[in-house]
Design a protein around this motif. Structure first.
Motif, mmCIF file in Angstrom:
data_model
loop_
_atom_site.group_PDB
_atom_site.id
_atom_site.type_symbol
_atom_site.label_atom_id
_atom_site.label_comp_id
_atom_site.label_asym_id
_atom_site.label_seq_id
_atom_site.Cartn_x
_atom_site.Cartn_y
_atom_site.Cartn_z
ATOM 1 N N LYS A 1 53.527 -38.252 -60.728
ATOM 2 C CA LYS A 1 53.249 -38.964 -59.477
ATOM 3 C C LYS A 1 53.262 -38.013 -58.275
ATOM 4 O O LYS A 1 52.607 -38.266 -57.259
ATOM 5 C CB LYS A 1 54.280 -40.082 -59.292
ATOM 6 C CG LYS A 1 53.968 -41.048 -58.202
ATOM 7 C CD LYS A 1 54.974 -42.195 -58.197
ATOM 8 C CE LYS A 1 54.672 -43.147 -57.070
ATOM 9 N NZ LYS A 1 55.653 -44.241 -57.021
ATOM 10 N N LEU A 2 53.973 -36.901 -58.379
ATOM 11 C CA LEU A 2 54.022 -35.928 -57.286
ATOM 12 C C LEU A 2 52.653 -35.362 -56.949
ATOM 13 O O LEU A 2 52.399 -34.944 -55.822
ATOM 14 C CB LEU A 2 54.980 -34.778 -57.623
ATOM 15 C CG LEU A 2 56.463 -35.117 -57.622
ATOM 16 C CD1 LEU A 2 57.276 -33.923 -58.101
ATOM 17 C CD2 LEU A 2 56.912 -35.567 -56.242
ATOM 18 N N ALA A 3 51.733 -35.383 -57.914
ATOM 19 C CA ALA A 3 50.387 -34.858 -57.674
ATOM 20 C C ALA A 3 49.624 -35.706 -56.663
ATOM 21 O O ALA A 3 48.613 -35.263 -56.115
ATOM 22 C CB ALA A 3 49.613 -34.780 -58.982
ATOM 23 N N LEU A 4 50.109 -36.902 -56.378
ATOM 24 C CA LEU A 4 49.465 -37.768 -55.389
ATOM 25 C C LEU A 4 49.796 -37.360 -53.954
ATOM 26 O O LEU A 4 49.129 -37.787 -53.017
ATOM 27 C CB LEU A 4 49.888 -39.227 -55.604
ATOM 28 C CG LEU A 4 49.503 -39.840 -56.948
ATOM 29 C CD1 LEU A 4 50.128 -41.222 -57.088
ATOM 30 C CD2 LEU A 4 47.996 -39.895 -57.096
ATOM 31 N N LEU A 5 50.825 -36.549 -53.787
ATOM 32 C CA LEU A 5 51.241 -36.123 -52.447
ATOM 33 C C LEU A 5 50.397 -34.947 -51.963
ATOM 34 O O LEU A 5 50.011 -34.078 -52.746
ATOM 35 C CB LEU A 5 52.710 -35.698 -52.455
ATOM 36 C CG LEU A 5 53.722 -36.782 -52.780
ATOM 37 C CD1 LEU A 5 55.112 -36.173 -52.912
ATOM 38 C CD2 LEU A 5 53.708 -37.863 -51.712
ATOM 39 N N HIS A 6 50.125 -34.922 -50.687
ATOM 40 C CA HIS A 6 49.493 -33.771 -50.045
ATOM 41 C C HIS A 6 50.576 -33.106 -49.215
ATOM 42 O O HIS A 6 51.305 -33.771 -48.482
ATOM 43 C CB HIS A 6 48.327 -34.214 -49.149
ATOM 44 C CG HIS A 6 47.199 -34.789 -49.928
ATOM 45 N ND1 HIS A 6 46.189 -34.013 -50.444
ATOM 46 C CD2 HIS A 6 46.947 -36.056 -50.303
ATOM 47 C CE1 HIS A 6 45.357 -34.786 -51.094
ATOM 48 N NE2 HIS A 6 45.783 -36.036 -51.027
ATOM 49 N N SER A 7 50.686 -31.791 -49.325
ATOM 50 C CA SER A 7 51.737 -31.102 -48.583
ATOM 51 C C SER A 7 51.201 -29.827 -47.953
ATOM 52 O O SER A 7 50.217 -29.251 -48.400
ATOM 53 C CB SER A 7 52.914 -30.768 -49.507
ATOM 54 O OG SER A 7 52.500 -29.909 -50.536
ATOM 55 N N ALA A 8 51.869 -29.431 -46.882
ATOM 56 C CA ALA A 8 51.551 -28.177 -46.196
ATOM 57 C C ALA A 8 52.863 -27.579 -45.719
ATOM 58 O O ALA A 8 53.749 -28.303 -45.263
ATOM 59 C CB ALA A 8 50.612 -28.426 -45.027
ATOM 60 N N PHE A 9 52.963 -26.264 -45.828
ATOM 61 C CA PHE A 9 54.184 -25.569 -45.423
ATOM 62 C C PHE A 9 53.824 -24.464 -44.444
ATOM 63 O O PHE A 9 52.914 -23.680 -44.684
ATOM 64 C CB PHE A 9 54.877 -24.974 -46.653
ATOM 65 C CG PHE A 9 56.094 -24.172 -46.321
ATOM 66 C CD1 PHE A 9 57.227 -24.772 -45.801
ATOM 67 C CD2 PHE A 9 56.105 -22.805 -46.518
ATOM 68 C CE1 PHE A 9 58.350 -24.023 -45.491
ATOM 69 C CE2 PHE A 9 57.223 -22.046 -46.218
ATOM 70 C CZ PHE A 9 58.343 -22.666 -45.705
ATOM 71 N N ASP A 10 54.546 -24.416 -43.340
ATOM 72 C CA ASP A 10 54.369 -23.355 -42.343
ATOM 73 C C ASP A 10 55.521 -22.367 -42.516
ATOM 74 O O ASP A 10 56.664 -22.663 -42.149
ATOM 75 C CB ASP A 10 54.370 -23.948 -40.935
ATOM 76 C CG ASP A 10 54.086 -22.915 -39.857
ATOM 77 O OD1 ASP A 10 54.305 -21.706 -40.092
ATOM 78 O OD2 ASP A 10 53.655 -23.317 -38.767
#
Length: 93
Positions: free
Chosen positions: A5-14
């Motif tokens: 289910k984690l593959a459904l999340l969109h993430s970005a890291f600065d």
């Protein structure tokens, strides 16, 4: 795959600020500071809420400066696998 289910999340890291943005498919996104205890706790709580019973407890989000993802060196990946193909610098491989 565990926690698919984690593959459904969109993430970005600065990497400069330590800020992580996580966007679920529905609902409000989370912006948290990975460098603070409160920020890491917010990320863990967010992930536990998103995963529900699949989480099997409360996840622990940790920052490991100087460590690379297990997918190092970076590689090209399809856009459908984007969250899983993100190296720690927050840029697509």
């Amino acid at each position: 795959m565990a926690n698919a289910k984690l593959a459904l999340l969109h993430s970005a890291f600065d990497a400069r600020t330590g800020q992580m943005l996580i966007r679920p498919p529905e609902g409000a996104p989370l912006l948290a500071d990975t460098r603070s205890e409160a920020g890491r706790a917010a990320i863990a709580t967010f992930l536990a809420g998103f995963l529900g019973e699949e989480a099997r407890g409360t996840p622990h989000f940790v920052e490991a400066p100087g460590h690379n993802s297990p997918m190092w060196p970076p590689r090209r990946c399809p856009s459908s696998a984007w969250p899983a193909c993100m190296p720690w610098n927050g840029r697509p491989a």
